[in-house]
Design a protein around this motif. Structure first.
Motif, PDB file in Angstrom:
ATOM      1  N   TRP A 112      24.682  35.406  34.067  1.00 33.37           N
ATOM      2  CA  TRP A 112      24.317  35.059  32.697  1.00 33.37           C
ATOM      3  C   TRP A 112      23.442  36.147  32.098  1.00 33.37           C
ATOM      4  O   TRP A 112      22.542  36.676  32.766  1.00 33.37           O
ATOM      5  N   LEU A 113      23.731  36.447  30.845  1.00 30.18           N
ATOM      6  CA  LEU A 113      22.980  37.436  30.083  1.00 30.18           C
ATOM      7  C   LEU A 113      22.244  36.737  28.942  1.00 30.18           C
ATOM      8  O   LEU A 113      22.535  35.586  28.611  1.00 30.18           O
ATOM      9  N   ARG A 114      21.320  37.455  28.328  1.00 33.43           N
ATOM     10  CA  ARG A 114      20.604  36.901  27.180  1.00 33.43           C
ATOM     11  C   ARG A 114      21.581  36.592  26.045  1.00 33.43           C
ATOM     12  O   ARG A 114      22.644  37.194  25.950  1.00 33.43           O
ATOM     13  N   GLY A 115      21.176  35.656  25.192  1.00 37.05           N
ATOM     14  CA  GLY A 115      21.978  35.323  24.028  1.00 37.05           C
ATOM     15  C   GLY A 115      23.218  34.507  24.335  1.00 37.05           C
ATOM     16  O   GLY A 115      24.168  34.508  23.550  1.00 37.05           O
ATOM     17  N   GLY A 116      23.234  33.839  25.490  1.00 37.28           N
ATOM     18  CA  GLY A 116      24.379  33.000  25.839  1.00 37.28           C
ATOM     19  C   GLY A 116      25.606  33.771  26.282  1.00 37.28           C
ATOM     20  O   GLY A 116      26.700  33.230  26.372  1.00 37.28           O
ATOM     21  N   ARG A 117      25.424  35.042  26.600  1.00 35.24           N
ATOM     22  CA  ARG A 117      26.554  35.860  27.043  1.00 35.24           C
ATOM     23  C   ARG A 117      26.659  35.807  28.561  1.00 35.24           C
ATOM     24  O   ARG A 117      25.727  35.425  29.258  1.00 35.24           O
ATOM     25  N   PHE A 118      27.810  36.217  29.059  1.00 35.06           N
ATOM     26  CA  PHE A 118      28.100  36.156  30.484  1.00 35.06           C
ATOM     27  C   PHE A 118      28.904  37.399  30.845  1.00 35.06           C
ATOM     28  O   PHE A 118      29.756  37.843  30.075  1.00 35.06           O
ATOM     29  N   VAL A 119      28.623  37.963  32.004  1.00 35.41           N
ATOM     30  CA  VAL A 119      29.399  39.102  32.499  1.00 35.41           C
ATOM     31  C   VAL A 119      30.019  38.717  33.836  1.00 35.41           C
ATOM     32  O   VAL A 119      29.381  38.053  34.655  1.00 35.41           O
ATOM     33  N   THR A 120      31.264  39.100  34.005  1.00 32.06           N
ATOM     34  CA  THR A 120      31.919  38.906  35.293  1.00 32.06           C
ATOM     35  C   THR A 120      32.590  40.214  35.688  1.00 32.06           C
ATOM     36  O   THR A 120      33.158  40.915  34.845  1.00 32.06           O
ATOM     37  N   CYS A 121      32.471  40.566  36.943  1.00 34.50           N
ATOM     38  CA  CYS A 121      33.073  41.774  37.511  1.00 34.50           C
ATOM     39  C   CYS A 121      33.838  41.346  38.757  1.00 34.50           C
ATOM     40  O   CYS A 121      33.297  40.624  39.591  1.00 34.50           O
ATOM     41  N   ALA A 122      35.065  41.813  38.872  1.00 36.45           N
ATOM     42  CA  ALA A 122      35.895  41.388  39.997  1.00 36.45           C
ATOM     43  C   ALA A 122      36.594  42.588  40.627  1.00 36.45           C
ATOM     44  O   ALA A 122      37.052  43.483  39.924  1.00 36.45           O
ATOM     45  N   VAL A 123      36.663  42.570  41.943  1.00 34.59           N
ATOM     46  CA  VAL A 123      37.476  43.523  42.688  1.00 34.59           C
ATOM     47  C   VAL A 123      38.495  42.687  43.450  1.00 34.59           C
ATOM     48  O   VAL A 123      38.135  41.823  44.242  1.00 34.59           O
ATOM     49  N   ILE A 124      39.762  42.961  43.163  1.00 30.49           N
ATOM     50  CA  ILE A 124      40.844  42.147  43.695  1.00 30.49           C
ATOM     51  C   ILE A 124      41.660  42.959  44.705  1.00 30.49           C
ATOM     52  O   ILE A 124      42.049  44.103  44.424  1.00 30.49           O
ATOM     53  N   CYS A 125      41.911  42.356  45.840  1.00 26.12           N
ATOM     54  CA  CYS A 125      42.757  42.965  46.862  1.00 26.12           C
ATOM     55  C   CYS A 125      44.215  42.750  46.449  1.00 26.12           C
ATOM     56  O   CYS A 125      44.608  41.651  46.072  1.00 26.12           O
ATOM     57  N   CYS A 126      44.996  43.811  46.520  1.00 26.40           N
ATOM     58  CA  CYS A 126      46.360  43.745  46.012  1.00 26.40           C
ATOM     59  C   CYS A 126      47.338  44.271  47.057  1.00 26.40           C
ATOM     60  O   CYS A 126      47.050  45.243  47.753  1.00 26.40           O
ATOM     61  N   SER A 127      48.465  43.618  47.104  1.00 26.13           N
ATOM     62  CA  SER A 127      49.599  44.034  47.938  1.00 26.13           C
ATOM     63  C   SER A 127      49.225  44.208  49.411  1.00 26.13           C
ATOM     64  O   SER A 127      49.258  45.318  49.912  1.00 26.13           O
ATOM     65  N   ASN A 129      47.615  40.097  48.532  1.00 28.45           N
ATOM     66  CA  ASN A 129      46.420  39.321  48.224  1.00 28.45           C
ATOM     67  C   ASN A 129      46.509  38.071  49.075  1.00 28.45           C
ATOM     68  O   ASN A 129      47.566  37.446  49.143  1.00 28.45           O
ATOM     69  N   ARG A 130      45.429  37.713  49.716  1.00 29.31           N
ATOM     70  CA  ARG A 130      45.478  36.593  50.670  1.00 29.31           C
ATOM     71  C   ARG A 130      45.616  35.235  49.995  1.00 29.31           C
ATOM     72  O   ARG A 130      45.974  34.255  50.641  1.00 29.31           O
ATOM     73  N   ASP A 131      45.346  35.138  48.686  1.00 29.70           N
ATOM     74  CA  ASP A 131      45.381  33.845  48.009  1.00 29.70           C
ATOM     75  C   ASP A 131      46.618  33.618  47.147  1.00 29.70           C
ATOM     76  O   ASP A 131      46.861  32.493  46.717  1.00 29.70           O
ATOM     77  N   ALA A 132      47.371  34.675  46.860  1.00 33.15           N
ATOM     78  CA  ALA A 132      48.558  34.531  46.000  1.00 33.15           C
ATOM     79  C   ALA A 132      49.519  35.678  46.273  1.00 33.15           C
ATOM     80  O   ALA A 132      49.110  36.770  46.639  1.00 33.15           O
ATOM     81  N   ALA A 133      50.774  35.418  46.050  1.00 32.93           N
ATOM     82  CA  ALA A 133      51.809  36.442  46.259  1.00 32.93           C
ATOM     83  C   ALA A 133      52.152  37.152  44.940  1.00 32.93           C
ATOM     84  O   ALA A 133      53.309  37.431  44.656  1.00 32.93           O
ATOM     85  N   HIS A 134      51.128  37.460  44.162  1.00 35.34           N
ATOM     86  CA  HIS A 134      51.345  38.143  42.885  1.00 35.34           C
ATOM     87  C   HIS A 134      51.771  39.585  43.125  1.00 35.34           C
ATOM     88  O   HIS A 134      51.278  40.243  44.047  1.00 35.34           O
ATOM     89  N   ARG A 135      52.665  40.067  42.278  1.00 38.49           N
ATOM     90  CA  ARG A 135      53.057  41.477  42.385  1.00 38.49           C
ATOM     91  C   ARG A 135      51.937  42.349  41.815  1.00 38.49           C
ATOM     92  O   ARG A 135      51.112  41.869  41.044  1.00 38.49           O
ATOM     93  N   CYS A 136      51.921  43.584  42.181  1.00 39.50           N
ATOM     94  CA  CYS A 136      50.917  44.517  41.717  1.00 39.50           C
ATOM     95  C   CYS A 136      51.102  44.764  40.218  1.00 39.50           C
ATOM     96  O   CYS A 136      52.197  45.138  39.787  1.00 39.50           O
ATOM     97  N   PRO A 137      50.057  44.606  39.419  1.00 42.88           N
ATOM     98  CA  PRO A 137      50.185  44.827  37.981  1.00 42.88           C
ATOM     99  C   PRO A 137      50.325  46.302  37.612  1.00 42.88           C
ATOM    100  O   PRO A 137      50.709  46.626  36.484  1.00 42.88           O
ATOM    101  N   ALA A 138      50.034  47.183  38.524  1.00 42.61           N
ATOM    102  CA  ALA A 138      50.103  48.628  38.228  1.00 42.61           C
ATOM    103  C   ALA A 138      51.494  49.207  38.468  1.00 42.61           C
ATOM    104  O   ALA A 138      51.713  50.379  38.209  1.00 42.61           O
ATOM    105  N   THR A 139      52.415  48.400  38.967  1.00 38.67           N
ATOM    106  CA  THR A 139      53.767  48.925  39.223  1.00 38.67           C
ATOM    107  C   THR A 139      54.753  48.462  38.187  1.00 38.67           C
ATOM    108  O   THR A 139      54.554  47.532  37.463  1.00 38.67           O
TER     109      THR A 139
END
Length: 139
Positions: A112-127, A129-139
Motif C-alpha cells: 500500500w502506498l499513500r493516497g490509497g494507491r497500491f503497487v504490485t510487482c510480480a516475477v512469473i516462472c514461464c515454460s 509454470n507450476r500453477d497453469a499451462a499458459h503459453r509464453c506471452p513472448a512467443t
C-alpha cells in the motif's frame, strides 16, 4: 524455465473489480481481462496478459531480484506504512523471492502506498509454470 516481470500501480480499491482480474473461460469471450491494466487474481495469470505488459524478461533469478529491488526502491518514498515495511524489509523479501524463484514458484509483492494507491510487482516462472499451462506471452 524463464522469467517475466510485471508491475501495476494504481488506486488500490480498483482491485475489487474482479471481473477485470479474472481471465475468461478458454472458449469464452475475452471480456475485460485482456484490456484491463489491473493485476490478475491468480499470479500465474499474468502470463495471459498481452505481451506489451511484460516489464522485463530477466535471464536469471539474480536479474529478477535486481528488477524487484528497482521497483521496491522506486515505490519506497510513497509507502503508506513505513514502520510495518521496515519490519519485513527488502532483504527478507529478496531472500524469500530468490528461494521461491529458484524452486519455480512465482513471486508477487503488493504494498500500500499513500493516497490509497497500491503497487504490485510480480516475477512469473514461464515454460513451465507450476500453477497453469499458459503459453509464453513472448512467443
Amino acid at each position: 524455465m524463464h522469467l517475466h516481470c510485471y508491475s501495476w500501480t494504481g488506486v488500490g480499491d480498483d482491485r475489487r473489480n474482479e471481473a477485470e482480474r479474472r481471465p475468461p473461460p478458454p472458449s469464452g469471450d475475452p471480456g475485460p481481462f485482456l484490456a484491463s491494466p489491473l493485476p490478475p487474481m491468480r499470479t500465474c495469470d499474468w502470463l495471459l496478459k498481452p505481451r506489451n505488459r511484460i516489464d522485463a524478461s530477466p535471464g536469471s533469478v539474480g536479474e529478477a531480484l535486481e528488477w524487484l529491488t528497482g521497483r521496491y526502491r522506486a515505490a519506497e518514498p510513497q509507502f503508506l506504512r513505513t514502520e510495518d515495511e521496515a519490519r519485513i524489509g527488502l532483504g527478507l523479501r529478496l531472500e524469500n523471492a530468490g528461494e521461491s524463484l529458484s524452486a519455480g514458484v512465482d513471486v508477487q509483492w503488493g504494498i500500500w502506498l499513500r493516497g490509497g494507491r497500491f503497487v504490485t510487482c510480480a516475477v512469473i516462472c514461464c515454460s513451465p509454470n507450476r500453477d497453469a499451462a499458459h503459453r509464453c506471452p513472448a512467443t
